[in-house]
Motif scaffolding. Structure first.
Motif, short mmCIF file in Angstrom:
data_model
loop_
_atom_site.label_atom_id
_atom_site.label_comp_id
_atom_site.label_asym_id
_atom_site.label_seq_id
_atom_site.Cartn_x
_atom_site.Cartn_y
_atom_site.Cartn_z
N SER A 158 0.64 -1.19 0.10
CA SER A 158 -0.06 -0.04 -0.11
C SER A 158 0.87 1.26 -0.06
O SER A 158 0.36 2.15 -0.58
CB SER A 158 -0.85 -0.01 1.04
OG SER A 158 -0.22 -0.11 2.33
N THR A 159 2.05 1.31 0.71
CA THR A 159 2.90 2.48 0.69
C THR A 159 3.37 2.74 -0.72
O THR A 159 3.20 4.03 -1.10
CB THR A 159 4.25 2.12 1.33
OG1 THR A 159 3.66 1.96 2.89
CG2 THR A 159 4.89 3.45 1.65
N ARG A 160 3.89 1.78 -1.72
CA ARG A 160 3.94 2.00 -3.01
C ARG A 160 3.02 2.54 -3.85
O ARG A 160 3.06 3.72 -4.41
CB ARG A 160 4.79 0.57 -3.63
CG ARG A 160 4.98 1.04 -5.10
CD ARG A 160 5.76 -0.06 -5.47
NE ARG A 160 5.88 -0.43 -7.04
CZ ARG A 160 6.46 0.25 -7.76
NH1 ARG A 160 7.11 1.50 -7.26
NH2 ARG A 160 6.61 -0.02 -9.12
N THR A 161 1.76 2.01 -3.52
CA THR A 161 0.54 2.30 -4.02
C THR A 161 -0.02 3.79 -3.82
O THR A 161 -0.06 4.76 -4.82
CB THR A 161 -0.66 1.33 -3.97
OG1 THR A 161 -0.10 0.24 -4.26
CG2 THR A 161 -1.94 1.88 -4.58
N TYR A 162 0.35 4.14 -2.76
CA TYR A 162 -0.08 5.48 -2.46
C TYR A 162 0.89 6.68 -2.84
O TYR A 162 0.59 7.72 -3.08
CB TYR A 162 0.04 5.56 -0.97
CG TYR A 162 -1.41 4.87 -0.27
CD1 TYR A 162 -2.61 4.80 -0.69
CD2 TYR A 162 -1.03 4.31 1.15
CE1 TYR A 162 -3.57 4.02 0.14
CE2 TYR A 162 -1.91 3.40 1.80
CZ TYR A 162 -3.35 3.42 1.21
OH TYR A 162 -4.46 2.70 1.81
N ALA A 163 2.17 6.09 -2.90
CA ALA A 163 3.15 7.12 -3.58
C ALA A 163 2.99 7.23 -4.69
O ALA A 163 2.93 8.34 -5.37
CB ALA A 163 4.53 6.35 -3.02
N ILE A 164 2.50 6.21 -5.65
CA ILE A 164 2.35 6.46 -6.98
C ILE A 164 0.87 7.14 -7.15
O ILE A 164 0.97 8.08 -8.06
CB ILE A 164 2.07 5.14 -7.76
CG1 ILE A 164 3.59 4.58 -7.65
CG2 ILE A 164 1.68 5.31 -9.29
CD1 ILE A 164 3.67 2.95 -8.17
N GLN A 165 -0.03 6.86 -6.64
CA GLN A 165 -1.41 7.75 -6.59
C GLN A 165 -0.98 9.22 -6.25
O GLN A 165 -1.51 10.08 -6.91
CB GLN A 165 -2.44 7.04 -5.58
CG GLN A 165 -3.11 5.90 -6.24
CD GLN A 165 -3.96 5.21 -5.01
OE1 GLN A 165 -3.71 5.49 -3.70
NE2 GLN A 165 -4.75 4.44 -5.59
N ARG A 166 -0.28 9.54 -5.20
CA ARG A 166 -0.26 10.85 -5.01
C ARG A 166 0.74 11.48 -6.04
O ARG A 166 0.32 12.81 -6.45
CB ARG A 166 0.76 10.89 -3.66
CG ARG A 166 1.04 12.15 -2.98
CD ARG A 166 2.01 11.82 -1.96
NE ARG A 166 2.20 13.27 -1.30
CZ ARG A 166 2.72 13.39 -0.16
NH1 ARG A 166 3.16 12.48 0.59
NH2 ARG A 166 2.83 14.62 0.27
N GLN A 167 1.58 10.98 -6.63
CA GLN A 167 2.20 11.67 -7.87
C GLN A 167 1.45 11.98 -8.92
O GLN A 167 1.45 12.68 -9.51
CB GLN A 167 3.45 10.55 -8.36
CG GLN A 167 4.75 10.42 -7.49
CD GLN A 167 5.73 9.43 -8.09
OE1 GLN A 167 5.68 8.45 -7.87
NE2 GLN A 167 6.85 10.28 -8.82
N LEU A 168 0.45 10.87 -9.15
CA LEU A 168 -0.44 10.86 -10.38
C LEU A 168 -1.47 11.99 -10.29
O LEU A 168 -1.85 13.12 -10.74
CB LEU A 168 -1.23 9.79 -10.57
CG LEU A 168 -2.20 9.68 -11.62
CD1 LEU A 168 -1.35 10.09 -13.04
CD2 LEU A 168 -3.03 8.56 -11.98
N PHE A 169 -1.87 12.22 -8.87
CA PHE A 169 -3.04 13.22 -8.44
C PHE A 169 -2.29 14.45 -8.29
O PHE A 169 -3.09 15.63 -8.42
CB PHE A 169 -3.73 12.87 -7.20
CG PHE A 169 -4.57 11.54 -7.40
CD1 PHE A 169 -5.32 11.52 -8.33
CD2 PHE A 169 -4.60 10.55 -6.36
CE1 PHE A 169 -6.08 10.27 -8.44
CE2 PHE A 169 -5.43 9.57 -6.32
CZ PHE A 169 -6.20 9.32 -7.49
N ARG A 170 -1.05 14.72 -8.14
CA ARG A 170 -0.31 15.97 -8.00
C ARG A 170 0.26 16.41 -9.26
O ARG A 170 0.94 17.31 -9.17
CB ARG A 170 0.51 16.06 -7.05
CG ARG A 170 0.00 15.79 -5.67
CD ARG A 170 0.92 15.69 -4.51
NE ARG A 170 0.29 15.90 -3.29
CZ ARG A 170 0.98 15.88 -1.94
NH1 ARG A 170 2.39 16.24 -1.99
NH2 ARG A 170 0.22 16.00 -1.07
#
Length: 180
Positions: free
Chosen positions: A72-84
């Motif tokens: 989940s940490t990797r998933t959240y990091a990538i989602q954060r990059q995409l959303f920003r």
């Protein structure tokens, strides 16, 4: 990472999980050679992950399962990059789109697919205010859900127009420049 290429190269196609085989060897001989190539590149601490594997594909799958970070940490990091993601952080439209598509694909590979209409809105949301009229035009021209394909196509088309205009202006400037 797959073994290095050589005459008897074999690799696992990451997307489908199928084994792609160079036809020089066949069947069990090829599988044994692949197993040997994989195993010779492993550190002893990794052997327990593949000890029960009987084929090269099983070995590769076991290694992928053990070491591919789907947490989940990797998933959240990538989602954060995409959303920003912001266009101003990239050198041009193609670079912006390529990076957004790469992040979207990474999430898909991690079994966290972003709905297409949300991805389209993320792409538009990362554009600066100078693109507001284009955004309104794109949004009003679509009945129903906005698709990322339509947005990407429109942005790439605009990018091509801007690049051609900039090249023409640079050429005109160079031709009108006095030499001396």
């Amino acid at each position: 990472m797959p073994p290095k290429k050589d005459d008897n190269y074999v690799y696992v196609n990451h997307g489908s999980g199928n084994l792609t085989i160079n036809e020089k060897l066949g069947g069990a001989d090829l599988d044994a050679k692949c197993m040997a190539k994989i195993n010779v590149n492993l550190k002893p601490s990794v052997y327990p992950y593949v000890a029960a594997c009987k084929t090269a594909k099983e070995t590769w799958d076991a290694l992928s399962k053990a070491f591919e970070d789907k947490g989940s940490t990797r998933t959240y990091a990538i989602q954060r990059q995409l959303f920003r993601i912001q266009f101003v952080d990239y050198r041009d439209m193609e670079d912006y789109l390529s990076n957004a598509l790469k992040l979207n694909q990474l999430l898909s590979d991690l079994d966290h697919k972003v709905p297409d209409d949300l991805f389209a809105n993320i792409l538009l949301g990362g554009l600066p205010s100078a693109y507001d009229s284009l955004i309104m035009g794109i949004e009003s021209s679509h009945v129903g859900k906005l698709t990322s394909e339509a947005v990407i196509s429109r942005l790439r088309g605009l990018s091509k127009i801007n690049t051609d205009t900039q090249e023409a202006a640079a050429l005109a400037s160079w031709q009108n420049h006095p030499t001396g």
